[in-house]
Design a protein around this motif. Structure first.
Motif, PDB file in Angstrom:
ATOM      1  N   ILE A  35       8.819  -4.208   5.493  1.00  0.00           N
ATOM      2  CA  ILE A  35       9.903  -3.793   6.373  1.00  0.00           C
ATOM      3  C   ILE A  35       9.723  -4.351   7.782  1.00  0.00           C
ATOM      4  CG2 ILE A  35       8.767  -1.621   6.975  1.00  0.00           C
ATOM      5  CD1 ILE A  35      12.565  -2.210   6.545  1.00  0.00           C
ATOM      6  N   VAL A  36       8.489  -4.465   8.263  1.00  0.00           N
ATOM      7  CA  VAL A  36       8.250  -4.988   9.609  1.00  0.00           C
ATOM      8  C   VAL A  36       8.620  -6.466   9.670  1.00  0.00           C
ATOM      9  CG1 VAL A  36       6.511  -5.417  11.383  1.00  0.00           C
ATOM     10  CG2 VAL A  36       6.463  -3.282  10.088  1.00  0.00           C
ATOM     11  N   GLN A  37       8.246  -7.220   8.650  1.00  0.00           N
ATOM     12  CA  GLN A  37       8.588  -8.646   8.613  1.00  0.00           C
ATOM     13  C   GLN A  37      10.096  -8.851   8.546  1.00  0.00           C
ATOM     14  OE1 GLN A  37       6.107  -9.440   5.139  1.00  0.00           O
ATOM     15  NE2 GLN A  37       4.850 -10.835   6.352  1.00  0.00           N
ATOM     16  N   MET A  38      10.762  -8.066   7.704  1.00  0.00           N
ATOM     17  CA  MET A  38      12.212  -8.205   7.602  1.00  0.00           C
ATOM     18  C   MET A  38      12.896  -7.888   8.921  1.00  0.00           C
ATOM     19  SD  MET A  38      13.319  -6.908   3.784  1.00  0.00           S
ATOM     20  CE  MET A  38      12.510  -5.320   3.835  1.00  0.00           C
ATOM     21  N   ASN A  39      12.430  -6.837   9.578  1.00  0.00           N
ATOM     22  CA  ASN A  39      13.061  -6.450  10.832  1.00  0.00           C
ATOM     23  C   ASN A  39      12.760  -7.439  11.955  1.00  0.00           C
ATOM     24  OD1 ASN A  39      14.365  -4.249   9.796  1.00  0.00           O
ATOM     25  ND2 ASN A  39      12.775  -2.793  10.369  1.00  0.00           N
ATOM     26  N   VAL A  99      -4.509  10.606  -0.736  1.00  0.00           N
ATOM     27  CA  VAL A  99      -5.356   9.453  -1.040  1.00  0.00           C
ATOM     28  C   VAL A  99      -5.070   8.297  -0.101  1.00  0.00           C
ATOM     29  CG1 VAL A  99      -6.007   7.769  -2.816  1.00  0.00           C
ATOM     30  CG2 VAL A  99      -5.477  10.137  -3.461  1.00  0.00           C
ATOM     31  N   ASN A 100      -3.780   8.043   0.136  1.00  0.00           N
ATOM     32  CA  ASN A 100      -3.394   6.863   0.914  1.00  0.00           C
ATOM     33  C   ASN A 100      -2.046   7.133   1.566  1.00  0.00           C
ATOM     34  OD1 ASN A 100      -2.685   4.318   1.892  1.00  0.00           O
ATOM     35  ND2 ASN A 100      -3.543   3.231   0.132  1.00  0.00           N
ATOM     36  N   ASP A 101      -2.005   7.070   2.892  1.00  0.00           N
ATOM     37  CA  ASP A 101      -0.736   7.263   3.583  1.00  0.00           C
ATOM     38  C   ASP A 101      -0.141   5.946   4.065  1.00  0.00           C
ATOM     39  OD1 ASP A 101      -2.414   6.621   5.655  1.00  0.00           O
ATOM     40  OD2 ASP A 101      -2.068   8.454   6.816  1.00  0.00           O
ATOM     41  N   SER A 102      -0.624   4.845   3.496  1.00  0.00           N
ATOM     42  CA  SER A 102      -0.063   3.527   3.813  1.00  0.00           C
ATOM     43  C   SER A 102      -0.075   2.653   2.568  1.00  0.00           C
ATOM     44  CB  SER A 102      -0.847   2.859   4.950  1.00  0.00           C
ATOM     45  OG  SER A 102      -2.218   2.735   4.616  1.00  0.00           O
ATOM     46  N   LEU A 103       0.552   3.161   1.506  1.00  0.00           N
ATOM     47  CA  LEU A 103       0.633   2.416   0.248  1.00  0.00           C
ATOM     48  C   LEU A 103       1.724   1.361   0.398  1.00  0.00           C
ATOM     49  CD1 LEU A 103      -0.610   2.414  -2.632  1.00  0.00           C
ATOM     50  CD2 LEU A 103       1.382   3.747  -3.359  1.00  0.00           C
ATOM     51  N   THR A 104       1.326   0.171   0.780  1.00  0.00           N
ATOM     52  CA  THR A 104       2.275  -0.904   1.060  1.00  0.00           C
ATOM     53  C   THR A 104       1.880  -2.154   0.281  1.00  0.00           C
ATOM     54  OG1 THR A 104       0.961  -1.571   2.994  1.00  0.00           O
ATOM     55  CG2 THR A 104       2.758  -0.005   3.371  1.00  0.00           C
ATOM     56  N   GLY A 105       2.612  -3.227   0.500  1.00  0.00           N
ATOM     57  CA  GLY A 105       2.324  -4.480  -0.188  1.00  0.00           C
ATOM     58  C   GLY A 105       3.013  -4.559  -1.531  1.00  0.00           C
ATOM     59  N   ASP A 106       2.645  -5.555  -2.300  1.00  0.00           N
ATOM     60  CA  ASP A 106       3.293  -5.798  -3.585  1.00  0.00           C
ATOM     61  C   ASP A 106       3.110  -4.618  -4.527  1.00  0.00           C
ATOM     62  OD1 ASP A 106       4.541  -8.052  -5.373  1.00  0.00           O
ATOM     63  OD2 ASP A 106       2.987  -7.108  -6.593  1.00  0.00           O
ATOM     64  N   GLU A 147       5.516   2.271   1.448  1.00  0.00           N
ATOM     65  CA  GLU A 147       6.711   1.527   1.055  1.00  0.00           C
ATOM     66  C   GLU A 147       6.268   0.180   0.528  1.00  0.00           C
ATOM     67  OE1 GLU A 147      10.670   1.926   3.052  1.00  0.00           O
ATOM     68  OE2 GLU A 147      10.192  -0.107   3.705  1.00  0.00           O
ATOM     69  N   THR A 148       6.320   0.020  -0.773  1.00  0.00           N
ATOM     70  CA  THR A 148       5.886  -1.218  -1.401  1.00  0.00           C
ATOM     71  C   THR A 148       7.017  -2.242  -1.398  1.00  0.00           C
ATOM     72  OG1 THR A 148       6.540  -0.421  -3.600  1.00  0.00           O
ATOM     73  CG2 THR A 148       4.281   0.033  -2.883  1.00  0.00           C
ATOM     74  N   THR A 149       6.708  -3.417  -1.897  1.00  0.00           N
ATOM     75  CA  THR A 149       7.714  -4.478  -2.003  1.00  0.00           C
ATOM     76  C   THR A 149       7.716  -5.043  -3.421  1.00  0.00           C
ATOM     77  OG1 THR A 149       6.108  -6.134  -1.241  1.00  0.00           O
ATOM     78  CG2 THR A 149       7.541  -5.136   0.414  1.00  0.00           C
ATOM     79  N   VAL A 150       8.863  -5.580  -3.801  1.00  0.00           N
ATOM     80  CA  VAL A 150       9.022  -6.201  -5.119  1.00  0.00           C
ATOM     81  C   VAL A 150       9.550  -7.614  -4.926  1.00  0.00           C
ATOM     82  CG1 VAL A 150      10.235  -6.148  -7.326  1.00  0.00           C
ATOM     83  CG2 VAL A 150       9.506  -4.008  -6.255  1.00  0.00           C
ATOM     84  N   LYS A 151       8.853  -8.583  -5.485  1.00  0.00           N
ATOM     85  CA  LYS A 151       9.343  -9.958  -5.458  1.00  0.00           C
ATOM     86  C   LYS A 151      10.191 -10.176  -6.706  1.00  0.00           C
ATOM     87  CE  LYS A 151       8.056 -14.602  -4.174  1.00  0.00           C
ATOM     88  NZ  LYS A 151       6.973 -15.452  -3.624  1.00  0.00           N
ATOM     89  N   LEU A 152      11.469 -10.398  -6.504  1.00  0.00           N
ATOM     90  CA  LEU A 152      12.394 -10.487  -7.623  1.00  0.00           C
ATOM     91  C   LEU A 152      12.274 -11.829  -8.331  1.00  0.00           C
ATOM     92  CD1 LEU A 152      15.559  -8.927  -5.935  1.00  0.00           C
ATOM     93  CD2 LEU A 152      13.893  -7.811  -7.424  1.00  0.00           C
ATOM     94  N   THR A 153      12.071 -11.752  -9.644  1.00  0.00           N
ATOM     95  CA  THR A 153      12.048 -12.957 -10.475  1.00  0.00           C
ATOM     96  C   THR A 153      13.056 -12.865 -11.605  1.00  0.00           C
ATOM     97  OG1 THR A 153      10.270 -12.003 -11.818  1.00  0.00           O
ATOM     98  CG2 THR A 153       9.621 -13.410  -9.969  1.00  0.00           C
ATOM     99  N   GLY A 154      13.603 -11.666 -11.844  1.00  0.00           N
ATOM    100  CA  GLY A 154      14.558 -11.468 -12.926  1.00  0.00           C
ATOM    101  C   GLY A 154      15.927 -11.083 -12.403  1.00  0.00           C
ATOM    102  N   VAL A 180      12.100   9.062   5.152  1.00  0.00           N
ATOM    103  CA  VAL A 180      10.779   8.785   5.736  1.00  0.00           C
ATOM    104  C   VAL A 180       9.972   7.948   4.744  1.00  0.00           C
ATOM    105  CG1 VAL A 180      10.711  10.760   7.309  1.00  0.00           C
ATOM    106  CG2 VAL A 180       9.926  11.043   4.946  1.00  0.00           C
ATOM    107  N   ALA A 181      10.622   6.936   4.196  1.00  0.00           N
ATOM    108  CA  ALA A 181      10.015   6.008   3.231  1.00  0.00           C
ATOM    109  C   ALA A 181       9.748   6.711   1.895  1.00  0.00           C
ATOM    110  CB  ALA A 181       8.762   5.362   3.806  1.00  0.00           C
ATOM    111  N   ASP A 182       8.714   6.276   1.178  1.00  0.00           N
ATOM    112  CA  ASP A 182       8.481   6.722  -0.194  1.00  0.00           C
ATOM    113  C   ASP A 182       7.257   7.623  -0.284  1.00  0.00           C
ATOM    114  OD1 ASP A 182      10.526   4.912  -0.759  1.00  0.00           O
ATOM    115  OD2 ASP A 182       9.109   3.313  -1.286  1.00  0.00           O
ATOM    116  N   VAL A 183       7.247   8.464  -1.309  1.00  0.00           N
ATOM    117  CA  VAL A 183       6.081   9.291  -1.611  1.00  0.00           C
ATOM    118  C   VAL A 183       5.763   9.180  -3.096  1.00  0.00           C
ATOM    119  CG1 VAL A 183       6.417  10.924   0.288  1.00  0.00           C
ATOM    120  CG2 VAL A 183       7.507  11.355  -1.927  1.00  0.00           C
TER     121      VAL A 183
END
Length: 421
Positions: A159-163, A281-288, A314-321, A411-414
């Protein structure tokens, strides 16, 4: 009720607690108490501008505190069916900008640009505002901005890169609203959907300094291999902006009023009340999303007591389909497909606190060790559907979609992983 049914019910209770903790009205109350507004100047006006998925609720609460506001305007997404008395309520497209959003952006520009030094502008900002107010600079069309948005989403950028990029192709983002409002002072209250709560990234930061420069945006687009696919008008604008001296941001008060971490803490409290031992466990579950799935899977070990393992991010998905889904649905499906064969019962939930995951009608997924057998019994192929980014179809076949209406907050994802011996 079977043990797994009980766990699924409790997982939903925890998700609901996360959403309740992000209640926009309570967030505005906290904000006004923490950073009170100065008195309105004689002859001046109070202008309330709310933007984002939580805009109607935030503005409604602000109007209780400022019932005599001269202007009250909210912009939210089409799926938010809230009503709002005593205010102008506009709806726009999300996550892809549309013509309704362009009209809403122009309305905001018209309102704030007429403010004087005697006026005060109260900005109530929540997640989703970036797409809701597309205000392209001269020479850039809304179609071109929509194309850029598609490219950013498909490239798997966070989200930071997109913004960072969006701010450089907008009249309102990256402090644009504050600049247009000058000389009127701006008092902003922000409900964060950004992990780490970088105010520059919430709704692309209309009241704060930009994340980067036009030069940074060009470098990011090139390093992500989408520069050549970026519309020519945007490439031209960025090339010209690289050599311009950015305007200085006028003084603005920004107050954070809600976040993902607060929702995780509310989930932990709810888990304890439901007889579970909670752990964030993790309050910054980000990335792919595939990396996030592997991280969650490392926690799937036998427990000696009913346990609630909590994650936020907030994770990310690289669309291939060409399928339909979202990051939460794909994360849930990946967990269901790769989970170890525990002797313990387990349930995993991943959901967007806004009630919507990607361009679908679901908030996410709620899976258990019976998910794959249910998908197969329905005649669907989970692996093939995942390869096509069609997690929505896979979870629908298993009856494992997390369905809510638009929650009016974000507030993003849980994520919730419940394990019971």
């Amino acid at each position: 009720m079977t043990q797994v049914e009980d766990l699924r019910t409790k997982a939903r209770f925890l998700f609901d607690a996360a959403v309740a903790a992000a209640d926009p009205a309570r967030a505005v109350q906290r904000g006004f108490a923490q950073s009170p507004l100065p008195p309105q100047q004689p002859g001046g006006r109070t202008i309330l501008i709310a933007v984002g998925k939580a805009a109607p609720a935030m503005l409604g609460e602000a109007l209780k505190a400022i019932p005599d506001a001269d202007v009250a305007l909210a912009v939210t997404h089409h799926e938010n069916d809230a009503t709002l008395q005593g205010a102008e309520l506009l709806r726009a497209g999300h996550p892809v900008p549309d013509e309704a959003g362009a009209r809403a952006a122009q309305r905001v520009i018209d309102v704030v640009s007429k403010a004087t030094e005697k006026d005060r502008i109260v900005a109530l900002i929540s997640g989703g505002g970036s797409a809701l107010l597309p205000a392209p600079p001269p020479g850039v069309s809304l179609t071109d901005k929509a194309r850029l948005n598609d490219l950013l989403l498909s490239a798997g950028l966070d989200i930071v890169q997109m913004n960072l990029v969006r701010q450089q192709v907008s009249l309102l983002k990256g402090g644009g609203l504050a600049r247009l409002a000058a000389p009127a002072p701006v008092y902003a209250y922000l409900l964060s959907d950004v992990i780490g709560d970088d105010l520059r990234a919430i709704a692309s930061g209309p009241t704060v300094s930009p994340i980067g420069t036009a030069e940074d945006a060009v470098k990011l687009l090139k390093s992500s291999d989408i520069w050549d696919a970026t519309p020519a008008s945007i490439r031209s604008h960025l090339e010209q902006a690289r050599h311009a001296v950015p305007d200085r941001l006028p003084p603005t008060q920004n107050t954070l009023v809600g976040s993902n971490r607060l929702s995780l803490e509310a989930m932990a409290k709810e888990a304890h009340q439901n007889g579970l031992t909670p752990r964030i466990v993790n309050d910054s579950l980000t990335g792919d999303v595939s990396d996030a799935a592997r991280h969650v899977l490392t926690e799937m070990t036998a427990k000696g007591e009913p346990t609630a393992l909590l994650f936020g991010g907030e994770t990310t998905v690289k669309l291939t389909g060409t399928g339909r889904g979202g990051r939460n649905q794909e994360l849930a499906l990946r967990i269901a497909m790769a989970a170890p064969a525990l002797a313990d019962q387990w349930v995993f939930l991943s959901g967007g606190t806004d009630g919507r995951d990607g361009p679908t009608d679901a908030a996410g997924g709620l899976v258990d060790r019976g998910t794959l057998p249910r998908i197969k019994a329905a005649g669907a192929d989970a692996e093939a559907l995942l390869a096509n980014n069609d997690s929505h179809a896979a979870l629908a076949a298993g009856g494992d979609l997390l369905m809510t209406r638009a929650t009016g907050t974000n507030v993003a994802d849980v994520q919730v992983l419940l394990i019971a011996p």
